[in-house]
Each structure stands twice: as structure tokens, then as C-alpha cells.
Scaffold this active site. Structure first.
Site, mmCIF file in Angstrom:
data_model
loop_
_atom_site.group_PDB
_atom_site.id
_atom_site.type_symbol
_atom_site.label_atom_id
_atom_site.label_comp_id
_atom_site.label_asym_id
_atom_site.label_seq_id
_atom_site.Cartn_x
_atom_site.Cartn_y
_atom_site.Cartn_z
ATOM 1 N N LYS B 77 0.860 -1.184 0.000
ATOM 2 C CA LYS B 77 0.000 0.000 0.000
ATOM 3 C C LYS B 77 0.898 1.235 0.000
ATOM 4 O O LYS B 77 1.930 1.253 0.699
ATOM 5 C CB LYS B 77 -0.871 -0.029 1.261
ATOM 6 N N SER B 152 -9.684 1.826 3.182
ATOM 7 C CA SER B 152 -8.832 2.622 2.328
ATOM 8 C C SER B 152 -7.844 1.803 1.505
ATOM 9 O O SER B 152 -7.304 2.313 0.524
ATOM 10 C CB SER B 152 -8.055 3.615 3.175
ATOM 11 N N SER B 176 -9.805 -0.661 7.263
ATOM 12 C CA SER B 176 -9.234 -0.427 5.932
ATOM 13 C C SER B 176 -8.526 -1.618 5.299
ATOM 14 O O SER B 176 -8.195 -1.569 4.116
ATOM 15 C CB SER B 176 -8.258 0.751 5.984
#
Lengths: 97, 486
Positions: B77, B152, B176
Site C-alpha cells: 500500500k 482505504s 481499511s
């Protein structure tokens, strides 16, 4: 319904050092009022006897010897700093003449 | 069809010289080039670095000295700092930021010989549940390109689902890792707070943030967690508890296991079709020997209000570092220092980030601190006590990950509150610091449904073993979106 006056949103944005245009102000005011109404649900609960919980781990903060462990990143910092000179960050003049 | 293989199959293939890491890496890079224009999973592709790392891994594998994940590609990420590679956090304010060091999570995957394919898209600074808050544009859900992947960690989830990486990392502050895992039909683990180092993982809400593996299966999650978990002297909140051998203990018999079903997770807020899928999953777990028991988590509904004080308060402090002075975006021709700060931050942050900074600043400001911030911390304790009471009676908890399947792109953009409410089942786990696993448990009209398992402090092992055994008798985790099968 919790409402917050636009002047207060303007002041909070100043505290947070975020520029908010006057045409955006109503939008932020509405959103902040909505969010504060949501979080105000908390006020319905009596928490007089409850101690605050700041952190999920109830452990003692570990300490280490005060020795330098990080390398000096100056050369790489210079590659991404907006403005630097002689190893110092440059900003607009702070104290006006 | 290398992209259909699990991490353990890839590991076996590499060690048996059935294929090389360079071949495997090229295969994934080609898939990314072919498909990512329709998904937008990746912010940065690291082709050159990846092929060099793969060649280095092949040399290690040739000597027979590699670890279980040596030579296997993966994605991080874009919230984890990567030395020499852009770390944007999905934000304009860090669009030009190249970290001088690696996050511990990144360093550990490199030390394990894994290959970094690229950095995945996310909601700006991990604030969002749909991946629509990224400066680099939204990620699309591989099961339906008109829908969100969740957030997210939406880029990581969609990339794993579309097999544009064998595995990825995510971060989970309020759901997330788990919510996008559920919406994209993959396995996602949020470990206990303190299990994985946060060093170099850009902070959103420091008392809630935790990194986690995002994979196809629970076995793969166990293999990746093994690499990520453990104490790090660079993060004083990472605990020095021993790390179990996760993948070796997945077959523990479930006949002694009692699973709690929280009444508050099965109310009218839950899509009845999701509830039906979970009923079937419970029956499957009963066939494996587990017993179900109804439990109460009476303060569940207070989690979202408490979270939307605590997380923004911590964020308003953490994000004060982005000021246009030392790195990142700086506005044009500032008149003075105050103008520099205000315009840099006004122009550099997206709307949701600004909203949360303002809420946090308000909650911490003079006159409101006790009414909001301290109050929220008291509620936080009530929520943790709910879980502790439930764990006196049961070993793990089972519920939905998300109240619905993936929603349409744009559907909730104008209504932040309804977006916030979609995290109702995940947020309290972060407030309490507990581990939780989301695994695919079914499908509604072609869209995946996630089941969430919540465990005791540092008991990732039980969650992974329940997930693993469930995945031995079901095949939801093996389903792939047809658009990206070839």
C-alpha cells in the site's frame, strides 16, 4: 442536531492552518455540523465513573539508551525539500522589518 | 497460469525450479500492464527494481538457501515508506515525496527475498471506505467496474482479487484492510495493535493504525504475517511477544471452539441477504465442530461516534507535519509563513482529509477537549470491556465485515456520514486493539460477501486456523472475477 456557526469553522481552519475559501465555507460548515451531530450520540451515555482509554496496550513505555541510531539523511532531504540552502530549510521572512 | 497459484504453491514451484522469480515477476508485470488501466490499483509500478530483486532472488534460490517467500512478488500500500521509490499516501501533498528509508514492513519483505511490484492506490492518508478519496483517482472493483473496491486499502484489495499481485499489504485504522477485502472477495487480516511495526507506515491515527496482510487465502495470510510480525526497536508500540509459527498450526481441531454471535451485529442495519450468507457460513463452521453462542456487545453503536473523535484528533496532530517547509508540496509565491502553511495545506490536502483535520482540531480545542476527546476515550474503554466480557464466554466472535456488498462509485461521495456508517462492524475492533480476519463467505448477485472473525488480544492464530479450515470446505476464496481470469 448540533450546528456550528461558519465563523467558528473559519476559526478552526485557522487553528489547523488550512485555507478555506469563502465559497467552500458553507459546505465545510454543513459537514462539520453533521459529523458533530453524529459524535454527540456519545453524550447520551453516563461515563462519570469510567476512566479514559488512550491506547489499546496497557504496557510501560520501553526506554533505550540516548544514542544516535539514525544516519544523517541531509543529502536525500535536499532532493525533496521545497527550498534549501546550506543545509537549512528556507521559508518566507518571519520577522518583518 | 502462474497467477492462479497460492503463495505456498509459488514457493514450491520456485524451490523446485519449475519457474524462476524473474519469469513469475514478468508474468505479473504483464498482467498489470494489461489490466490495470481499467482498475487503477497501482500508483507506482517498480518494474526495474522488481526485475533486479527477482534476479537476486533467483540467485539465492539456486543455492537452496531461500526462505518460504523468497522470489514471490508482492505489492505495498502506498502508505509504507519505500527507499528511493515514491510514497504518496494518495495525496497531492506527497506527490513528489521519495522516502530516504524503508518502513520496517517493507524492509522485512525485502529481507525475506520478496519482490516489490509496485505501490498500491488508497484513500488519501488512509481516510475513506471507498478509495474515492485518492488524488490518483478511484480504484474500480474487479467484480463490477461501476462499483467501489472499498477502502482505504482499495488498491491492494482489487490487485489481489484481479490477481495483479499474489499478495499485498494494507493498513487498518477503522476497517481499511477488512472492508476492502470483503468487498473484493479476498482474505484480509488486521492483527492486534502492536503485532506489526508501524515504523515508516505513515501515521493517520497512531493508537488505531495497524498493518496487515491481504491475500487470497488464510494460509497465504499466515505466511505473509509470519514475515511481517514481531518486535521492532524502531516502534516502541510493537510488542516483544513471541511470534507463533502461524502456518504450522492451522489444523487445530475446532471441536473445542465456541464462536460468539453478537446480537448487535445482526440487526436491521445489516442487509438481510448478507445475514443469510453468514448463516450458511455458521452452519459450515458447525460442521467443523464449532459451537455457536449468542453474545451481547451493548455499546456497539457508540463506536462510530467515538472513532470520529479519536481518529480525527490523532490525525489533526499527525498531519500537522505537512506544512510545505521540509518536504512535499508547497504553494506558489507565499506572502508570509502563515500564508505558506495555509495555502500549502488548503491546496495539498483533499476534502475528506481537511474535514477530518477540522473535526480533530475542534475536538482538541479549548473548551471542547473534555466533552469530545476525553468522552470518546471513556467510550473506548466501554467498547473494549464489551469485548473482554464476551471473551469470557466465547473464543472468537463472528459477524459481517460490512453491512452491504460493494456500493456504486459516487453513491456516497456527497454523504460522508453514510460512508462512515458502513464501517460499523470493523471500527470497534480498532478501538479495542483486537485482531480480526475477513474472509470470503459467499456472493450476492455476483458480488462477494465477507465474514469477519474477531479474536482475543494477540490470538491471530485461532482466527487464521478457523479461516483456513473454513476454506478447506468452501471455495469462495478461490473465485476470481471473470474479467481478469485469463
Amino acid at each position: 442536531m448540533k450546528t456550528i456557526p461558519p465563523e467558528e469553522v473559519h476559526y478552526i481552519a485557522h487553528l489547523a492552518r488550512i485555507n478555506i475559501d469563502s465559497e467552500q465555507l458553507p459546505r465545510y460548515t454543513r459537514c462539520l455540523s453533521d459529523i458533530l451531530s453524529l459524535v454527540s450520540e456519545m453524550q447520551k451515555v453516563d461515563t462519570e465513573e469510567i476512566s479514559p482509554m488512550a491506547h489499546p496496550l496497557e504496557v510501560i513505555q520501553p526506554l533505550r539508551a540516548d544514542e544516535v541510531t539514525e544516519p544523517n539523511f541531509l543529502s536525500s532531504i535536499e532532493t525533496f525539500a521545497p527550498e534549501m540552502e546550506a543545509g537549512l530549510f528556507l521559508v518566507p521572512q518571519v520577522i518583518e522589518e | 497460469m502462474l497467477h492462479t497459484l497460492s503463495l505456498s504453491q509459488l514457493s514450491h514451484g520456485l524451490s523446485q525450479k519449475e519457474f524462476s522469480s524473474v519469469e513469475l515477476t514478468r508474468h505479473y508485470l504483464e498482467r498489470i500492464k494489461r489490466y490495470d488501466s481499467s482498475l487503477n490499483c497501482y500508483i507506482t509500478l517498480c518494474e526495474e527494481e522488481a526485475l533486479a530483486q527477482a534476479a537476486a532472488a533467483d540467485k539465492i534460490l539456486a543455492t537452496g538457501s531461500g526462505g518460504p517467500l523468497t522470489g514471490i512478488p508482492m505489492a505495498h500500500k502506498d502508505l509504507f515508506c519505500t527507499k528511493g521509490i515514491k510514497t504518496s499516501c494518495g495525496s497531492k501533498i506527497l506527490d513528489n515525496f521519495i522516502s530516504p528509508y524503508n518502513a520496517t514492513v517493507v524492509q522485512r519483505t525485502l529481507d525475506a527475498g520478496m519482490v516489490l511490484l509496485g505501490k498500491t492506490n488508497l484513500d488519501e492518508f488512509a481516510m475513506g471506505s471507498s478509495n474515492e478519496n485518492s488524488y490518483y483517482g478511484p480504484v474500480k472493483n474487479p467484480w463490477d467496474l461501476t462499483r467501489v473496491p472499498g477502502g482505504s486499502s482499495g488498491g491492494s484489495a482489487a490487485a489481489v482479487a484481479a490477481r495483479l499481485t499474489p499478495c499485498a499489504t494494507g493498513t487498518d485504522t477503522g476497517g481499511s484492510v477488512r472492508q476492502p477485502a470483503a468487498l473484493c472477495g479476498i482474505t484480509g487480516l488486521k492483527p492486534s495493535y502492536g503485532r506489526i511495526s508501524r515504523y515508516g507506515m505513515v501515521a493517520y491515527a497512531s493508537s488505531l493504525d495497524q498493518a496487515g496482510p491481504m491475500t487470497v487465502s488464510a494460509l497465504d495470510a499466515a505466511l505473509l504475517l509470519q514475515v511481517l510480525a514481531g518486535h521492532d526497536s524502531k516502534d516502541s508500540t510493537s510488542l516483544s511477544r513471541p511470534v507463533p509459527s502461524y502456518s504450522e498450526k492451522l489444523t487445530k481441531n475446532l471441536s473445542d471452539l465456541t464462536i460468539g454471535i453478537p446480537e448487535e451485529y445482526f440487526t436491521q442495519d445489516l442487509d438481510p441477504a448478507v445475514g443469510k450468507v453468514l448463516q450458511e457460513a455458521m452452519s459450515a463452521l458447525e460442521r467443523l465442530g464449532a459451537r455457536m453462542k449468542s453474545v451481547r456487545l451493548p455499546n456497539t453503536a457508540l463506536g462510530i461516534p467515538a472513532y470520529y473523535v479519536i481518529a480525527p484528533a490523532e490525525a489533526s496532530s499527525n498531519l500537522s507535519r505537512y506544512d510545505g517547509v521540509r518536504y512535499g508540496y508547497r504553494c506558489n509565491a507565499p506572502k508570509n509563513l502563515l500564508d505558506l502553511y495555509k495555502r500549502t495545506r488548503g491546496e495539498g490536502f483533499g476534502e475528506e482529509v481537511k474535514r477530518r483535520i477540522l473535526v480533530g482540531t475542534y475536538a482538541l480545542s479549548s473548551g471542547y477537549y473534555d466533552a469530545y476527546y476525553i468522552k470518546a476515550q471513556k467510550i473506548r474503554r466501554l467498547i473494549r470491556e464489551d469485548f473482554m466480557n464476551a471473551f469470557k464466554e466465547v473464543d472468537i466472535l463472528l459477524g459481517p465485515t460490512s453491512p452491504t456488498t460493494a456500493f456504486k462509485l459516487g453513491e456516497k461521495v456527497e454523504d460522508p456520514i453514510s460512508m462512515y456508517l458502513s464501517d460499523i462492524y470493523t471500527i470497534n475492533v480498532n478501538l479495542a486493539g483486537l485482531p480480526a480476519l475477513s474472509i470470503p463467505a459467499g456472493s450476492i448477485e455476483g458480488l462477494p460477501v465477507g465474514m469477519q472473525l474477531i479474536g482475543r488480544d494477540f490470538d491471530e492464530m485461532t482466527l487464521l486456523s478457523v479461516g483456513y479450515q473454513y476454506q478447506q470446505i468452501t471455495s469462495w476464496h478461490q473465485q476470481q472475477p471473470t474479467l481478469f481470469c485469463e
